[in-house]
Design an enzyme around this catalytic site. Structure first.
Site, PDB file in Angstrom:
ATOM      1  N   PHE A   1      38.806  42.939  46.796  1.00  0.00           N
ATOM      2  CA  PHE A   1      38.342  44.314  46.591  1.00  0.00           C
ATOM      3  C   PHE A   1      36.840  44.367  46.345  1.00  0.00           C
ATOM      4  CE2 PHE A   1      37.980  47.781  43.203  1.00  0.00           C
ATOM      5  CZ  PHE A   1      37.707  48.779  44.126  1.00  0.00           C
TER       6      PHE A   1
ATOM      7  N   PRO B   1      35.134  20.440  44.402  1.00  0.00           N
ATOM      8  CA  PRO B   1      33.831  21.055  44.682  1.00  0.00           C
ATOM      9  C   PRO B   1      33.141  20.585  45.954  1.00  0.00           C
ATOM     10  CG  PRO B   1      33.556  19.301  43.088  1.00  0.00           C
ATOM     11  CD  PRO B   1      35.039  19.368  43.380  1.00  0.00           C
TER      12      PRO B   1
ATOM     13  N   ASN C   1      40.395  32.088  36.897  1.00  0.00           N
ATOM     14  CA  ASN C   1      39.245  32.604  36.152  1.00  0.00           C
ATOM     15  C   ASN C   1      38.487  31.560  35.350  1.00  0.00           C
ATOM     16  OD1 ASN C   1      39.901  35.188  37.081  1.00  0.00           O
ATOM     17  ND2 ASN C   1      41.260  35.574  35.354  1.00  0.00           N
TER      18      ASN C   1
ATOM     19  N   TYR D   1      44.280  37.671  29.843  1.00  0.00           N
ATOM     20  CA  TYR D   1      43.331  37.871  30.937  1.00  0.00           C
ATOM     21  C   TYR D   1      41.891  37.810  30.414  1.00  0.00           C
ATOM     22  CZ  TYR D   1      40.500  40.292  34.412  1.00  0.00           C
ATOM     23  OH  TYR D   1      39.512  40.627  35.294  1.00  0.00           O
TER      24      TYR D   1
ATOM     25  N   LYS E   1      38.873  35.080  31.440  1.00  0.00           N
ATOM     26  CA  LYS E   1      37.553  35.478  31.951  1.00  0.00           C
ATOM     27  C   LYS E   1      36.442  34.985  31.024  1.00  0.00           C
ATOM     28  CE  LYS E   1      36.712  37.695  35.057  1.00  0.00           C
ATOM     29  NZ  LYS E   1      36.424  37.313  36.473  1.00  0.00           N
TER      30      LYS E   1
END
Length: 330
Positions: A28, A69, A103, A153, A157
């Protein structure tokens, strides 16, 4: 605060555009960042878990959380972007591992790639206003507010943000963290509150009165248009010094009920709001009032939001209508 030692953005061979790597470029927020990068004259390079073929941009499939990575480090050294935007990550989930993986672990992988690569771009990390402790209703959240999340959540974060700031402090990265309030606008995920409302309005059809089932609409949130978020990302990519945390919002707490009513009005359909325990909704966060202080964004980034909430909701509805028209009839 780490100061940039990266060369100023330059054109590539044959006058090629400056490049920005957008992690989660198919999501989004990522899609709008890609559009803003393209509109600025730079070249967006999309990184996502699955290969993309429905756009003019070059895309690179990578599993950043599970693949390590090395692939991203090679991409940075090959393409020499002036910025990397981390718009990837996990939305709220009932599975803690999913949020930690998307996250926190993903962010650690990105930081490892930046430390490994010879080329050092600016990292713009997208955090969340839910990293903060609940504010007192009627007050605004600024960057000095304590970080004591009340949800899993928010903690996932925050761990990502802490990793970014620690790497910047140690000189392993040059990064800016943007803590976003509730982003809305065209392409909003169907699992979000307004996304679910739009889906229910379409499913009910244009005739008669629709029933819109939602969880209790008690909170007030700071809603910001996703296109304004993308503009803030571009500004952060060019900020002279890293190590900053900047809150991004409109600076206005709006009742969630008001936003649902605005969306119903934009749809032009008659609907009745039914509040209850809607399936799949997020648990109460304790953040019943969110209003973001925007002084830092204005001072450091020269950024202010331009889209009104009415235009955001109208464009959200038009995009949802177009998406519904494209979906196959079962």
């Amino acid at each position: 605060m780490a100061r940039r030692d990266t060369p100023a953005p330059v054109g590539g061979p044959g006058g090629a555009a400056r490049r920005v790597v957008v992690l989660g470029g198919s999501g989004f927020v990522g899609r709008h960042v890609v559009a803003a990068v393209r509109a600025s004259g730079a070249e967006p390079l999309l990184v996502s878990r699955r290969p993309l073929s429905d756009g003019p941009e070059r895309s690179f499939p990578m599993d950043l959380a599970g693949g390590g990575p090395d692939g991203l480090a090679r991409l940075l050294d090959t393409e020499r972007p002036y910025a990397v935007v981390n718009a990837a990550g996990a939305a709220w989930s009932r599975v803690q591992e999913t949020m930690d993986r998307g996250n926190h672990l993903l962010v650690e992988t990105v930081l490892s790639a930046l430390a490994t690569a010879a080329w050092r771009p600016r990292l713009v990390q997208l955090g969340s206003i839910f990293e903060y402790a609940p504010p007192t209703p009627g007050t605004s959240l600024d960057e000095r507010a304590p970080t004591r999340p009340t949800t899993s959540y928010g903690w996932s974060k925050l761990r990502g943000t802490q990793a970014v700031l620690a790497a910047t402090e140690a000189g392993r990265a040059d990064a800016v963290v943007l803590r976003l309030s509730n982003a809305i606008g065209p392409g909003i995920p169907p699992g979000s509150l307004l996304g679910r409302v739009a889906t229910q309005l379409h499913a009910a059809g244009a005739g008669g009165e629709a029933e819109v089932h939602v969880s209790p609409l008690r909170a007030s949130r700071d809603f910001v248009d996703v296109r304004d978020v993308a503009a803030a990302v571009l500004a952060a990519a060019s900020l002279p010094a890293g190590g900053q945390v900047v809150n991004i919002g409109r600076g206005e707490a709006v009742p969630v009920r008001t936003m649902v009513e605005r969306l119903i009005a934009a749809s032009g359909r008659r609907a009745r709001i039914v509040e209850g325990d809607a399936a799949g909704v997020r648990p109460q966060s304790g953040l019943d009032w969110i209003q973001v202080e925007t002084d830092t964004a204005r001072r450091l980034l020269g950024w202010t939001p331009h889209h009104s909430l009415d235009s955001s909701v109208q464009d959200l509805w038009h995009a949802a209508t177009a998406r519904a028209a494209e979906e196959p009839v079962s």
